[in-house]
Motif scaffolding. Sequence first.
Motif, PDB file in Angstrom:
ATOM      1  N   VAL A 260       5.025   4.615   2.501  1.00 60.78           N
ATOM      2  CA  VAL A 260       5.877   5.795   3.426  1.00 60.78           C
ATOM      3  C   VAL A 260       6.873   5.149   4.208  1.00 60.78           C
ATOM      4  O   VAL A 260       8.234   5.632   3.709  1.00 60.78           O
TER       5      VAL A 260
ATOM      6  N   GLN B 163       1.024  -1.179  -0.058  1.00 61.65           N
ATOM      7  CA  GLN B 163      -0.130  -0.099   0.110  1.00 61.65           C
ATOM      8  C   GLN B 163       0.836   1.157  -0.278  1.00 61.65           C
ATOM      9  O   GLN B 163       1.801   1.129   0.442  1.00 61.65           O
TER      10      GLN B 163
ATOM     11  N   ASP C 196       0.510   3.971   1.499  1.00 66.68           N
ATOM     12  CA  ASP C 196       0.648   4.825   2.259  1.00 66.68           C
ATOM     13  C   ASP C 196       1.197   3.775   3.511  1.00 66.68           C
ATOM     14  O   ASP C 196       1.129   4.540   5.022  1.00 66.68           O
ATOM     15  N   VAL C 197       1.378   2.587   3.330  1.00 60.64           N
ATOM     16  CA  VAL C 197       1.328   1.957   4.509  1.00 60.64           C
ATOM     17  C   VAL C 197       3.516   1.604   4.422  1.00 60.64           C
ATOM     18  O   VAL C 197       4.008   2.117   4.356  1.00 60.64           O
ATOM     19  N   GLY C 198       3.484   0.525   3.366  1.00 59.92           N
ATOM     20  CA  GLY C 198       4.350   0.093   3.189  1.00 59.92           C
ATOM     21  C   GLY C 198       5.934   0.867   1.910  1.00 59.92           C
ATOM     22  O   GLY C 198       6.451   1.147   1.997  1.00 59.92           O
TER      23      GLY C 198
END
Lengths: 430, 386, 439
Positions: free
Chosen positions: B140, B134, B136-138
């Motif tokens: 970032v 993702q 915004d998850v992985g």
Amino acid sequence: MSADIQTEVIKEASMLKQKEMIARNYDELTSTAESGRKMVSTFVPGNLNELINCFGMLNNLPEINAINNGMRKKSGAMIMDAERAGHSEDVCTYVKADIGMMSKGNIAPNGKPMPAPDMLLLSYTGCFTFMKWFELLRHEYGCETVMLQVPYTGDGVITDNMRQFVVKQLKEEVIPAMERVSGVKFDIDRLRENLARSAKAEDDLVWVLESAKNVRSPIDAYFGGVYYIGPIFTAFRGTEDAVEYYRLLRGEVEKRIEQGLGPITPEGDMDEERYRLVVEGPPNWTSFREFWKMFYDEGAVVVASTYTKVGGVYDLGFRHDPERPLESLAEYCLGCYTNRNLPSRVELLEKYVNEYQADGLLINSIKSCNSFSAGQLLMMQEIEKRTGKPGAFIETDLVDPRYFSAANVKNRLESYFQMINQKRQSTKVA
Amino acid sequence: MGTESIIARCETLFEDIDFQVVREWKAAQQGRKVVGFMPVYVPEEIIHAAGMLPMGILGGGSDLEVIHGDAFYQSYICRIPRSTVELGITGRLDFLDGMLFPSICDVIRNLSGMWKLMQPKVYARYFDVPQNYQDDVGGVYYQEEMQELRRDLAKLAGHEISDEAILGSIGIYNRHRQLVRDLYALRSAEPWKVPSTEAYLLMRAGMLLPVEEHIEMLKGYLAAVELEDKPRRDNCRVIINGSFCEQPPLNLIKSIEMAGCYVVDDDYMLVNRWLMEEVSTEGDPIRNLADAFLHHSADSAAKYCTKKEEVGQYLLDSVKKNSAEGVIFAAPSFCDPALLERPMLADRMTQHNIPHISFKYAENSGQMQPIREQAGTFADSIKLWS
Amino acid sequence: MKCYIGIDLGSTTTKAVVMDAGGEVLGRGITNSRSNYDTASRVAKLEAFISTRFTLFHRALEKVSGLQEAQVDRLLENLERHFRLELFLEQLNDLHQTCAVNADDLRYPGQKDRICAVLDVVFQKLAEKLQKLFGPGVRRKSDFFRDLAGSEYMAVAEEASKTMGVFFETLINIYDKSIIDVENRPPNADMAGKFLRALDRVLREEDLTVDPETIKQAIKDVLDVELEESYVVGTGYGRVRLPFSKDHIRSEILCHGLGAHLMYPNTRTVLDIGGQDTKGIQVDSKGIVVNFQMNDRCAAGCGRYLGYIADEMNLGLHELGPMAMKATKAVRINSTCTVFAGAELRDRLALGEKRENIMAGLHRSIILRAMSIISRSGGVTNEFTFTGGVAKNEAAVTELKKLVRENYGDVKINIDPDSIYTGALGGAEFARRAVEQEA
């Protein structure tokens, strides 16, 4: 960790309590069809029991199943089954025992079949194999699988980036998946309550582990230690049961110190304490009793071990914190022993050898577990250099009986003990 | 230059376990720095943008005698870390200013800490990559990991690494990756023209040469190969899978082809092809590299597949794209990622009626007879049944 | 007199060393370990005591005036020859009797008399033939009874079976059944008698300037000395199977370290390559072990590896080293696994590599493994001592010297032809210390 061999040990209240807890847990796991409760499979390191609990779900740990099968001498056949089915002889035997167990009907220690998991929580903490293990299980079960990537602390520190990454995954991946599977809405207050109970039990656990600093240690922090970590590493962290267990245990150990008793062994209280050792690496489970006996027969007590830190390193000060629920879960995962870099592991061992006044470091190198094993020979050299205490190296496996050669292990242990003894005598003379 | 002389140069580079060519590059100009990295992937662009030479380290090969490296490893651990430690202890890597250990398995992961203990003066970093895709998850997380690397390398270089510099490097590596793809495409289309050993040696040269020089080398080879005529043989078309870390001996690569198999795809030195599409040279370079990693990167067993259906899809796609008739799973002994993944991949291939065989090797495997026999039988069976 | 004994129960041979109260080695004995460690240790000890007697004889005869050093040596050499013959004939007779008893087996109904008649002839011939092995100046390839009697028995029995109408098979079966019993039976107790009978024969042969009675008296005086087993220490592979109490058992690592120290006091690193394992041991200035490493579970690089290769190539174990010495280059053998090395070797042979060069490669690969174990134990800092069966192999020694120099510079390397006794020597010293340092 298993109720199995404990029955043969002299029964203390804490032992009976743990036995009852484990039995109850297996009964709950094997009766989900009736109870309708959901089951999550996850791993000991990075085990999010407090969170799983928030959703009323049950926690099943395949490593513990493999250990149980190892101690019951069933793992050998399971491993061979998995190898016949195409799994390499080179890879982790926990994985193969788990897969082999499936092919034999997934029978729990209570004799009833385990249900298929409703969710695989892949807590990728400190072990690469975990990732493929759950891909393999997903391949079999096809159930909801959620990955929690816990970054390795390669520079020996937890960075903000790592912490935020884990917290974000909890918020955006793990918790929504749990809500989906359980149908229960996440309640952060419930999590806080669980975490507060965890911290309480953790205080008592640390006290017990550190009691081995007494010269004439009241506990064995490896062979005995694997029982002491049982509740906190598995499906009980954050429960009232765990708090009670550790309260009982601490009381018993306090009494042993008062009475000047050594550790409990399967053959009663240990006699004279002749050698104090720090042990690195998991134990062998298929010949656990035989292995243990090689130590207590020689008066060797393990005063500190790293294996009892795989499911959380608490003696360096970390506690689950209800004030920072998700952050502290993230820090818990990030801080597990095998998620620490090699220099940090060396520092921890050095500290243990010094603070526990050990005669030396023994490494039980496990064929299955490269996370532990790769680099252990360098770790040994470093510890010898830094502490001046001798190291020794033995090789076994977790649950593969083919890799436990009793004569070989015994020979090395005896040589090691005699070497310590001889060194001691020579310094006495000098 | 004809292909022969290009390959001869590659061979010289391949056989030199003192890495003379890298030493010379470093000595040619004061202040030059070299950063080594292990398989599978690191963003070389950042190293390149710092003015440093990224150097791929793939163990000691089949001819290095390992003494001290063996002292650090149990018999059940693969070979690449021991020969790499041997290279380190014997001073063969003494020119390195930094060393990156990508997230691939626990053995290489732990080697990062060993390097810190054994070579305290060398910058050593465990380079983590996301297993969560993702943005915004992985995404970032990965961007920040790259920024940390960038800051560390800036310190090592003694100057900042600007966005422009990285964008420039991305452009150069885009050209490089395109040429590598061209070479692979050519081999897939006309495998008799590009023997496996030649493709392999060319890729290996890319581990040591500055990217600009390697670009020229690839161009030269691609041009020369067009002019040459090589006999076409009645070989079957196979894909090699599982050899993304510890490398097989050159003899093994040769043996497979001689046994009647044209290799139309492989996973040797994936770093050269990890990012599968052109990376944007506009905007935030770190973000661009992260995007490419998350959404357009190759696959290896070291990567997590978010969905069950994704496991083996990359290989399956490659089988289709390259009209492969079979898959050879060739993994190093004791390689956790490859060997744990293999049953799933094998299963997937079986489901799609793609013939496959598997064996293990070590970088210093000495016996080729069983491999020749297996690969030969495999080729015969494919020809017989197709 | 007080005697301290170290017994090293190896996987192939069992060694014993007898030491006096002052730490001087009096005697050494060796035998094959068989499958029976009790017997092996008893025989090794007996051999060590016999060798002790000879040391004491030597000391006594040195004091006899008028006897030259060379005369003493020759006298004792002949005494040993005759004494061995005594022992041998006694055992041969025992074998004869045992075979006769075993001829009365249900498998050979009604054949007993015929078989016994054959046995009488066979053993008559054997005694005649084998006596020659004990003639002056004859070198016996082995002193183990089985080695001497076995092959000759086959030859003689085959011939006799043809002419006397008994199945050769039957004779073999009877022999196989009997030899184990005989090997495991101690010689009759009368050692002094055997020595004296042997001495009588020696004195009859010799033309001496000294009164034979003086010599006889000197020998008798020695035989009157009681050799007490003051303390026995067991070590080695089979030590746990011995009826030794824990106090009498020492790890072979410690014994090896101490033994090497006694032989070469400046030794800091010991490498032992035995049949089953390879050990790298670091000792301090007093011979105390400070670190040790052994090969891991896998037996690659041990003596057995060479044994396996020898079988694979249809050669004797002792032929491998000399063959490797004739190599013009060392072919690289990468497999450290014993089984794979066999396959790799066949692969190389098929490729047309010369056997000599392959052998050189194999020796190098064993020593490379050993070098890793040394490196693991802490490397080489000072004098280096190489022990164990493989230390007798010239090709292995050559490779070792080369690699030690390459990796650790010019280090003194000690190799004692009797290094096989290193562990037993350390054991004897532990035994001595257990008593002498207590007091």
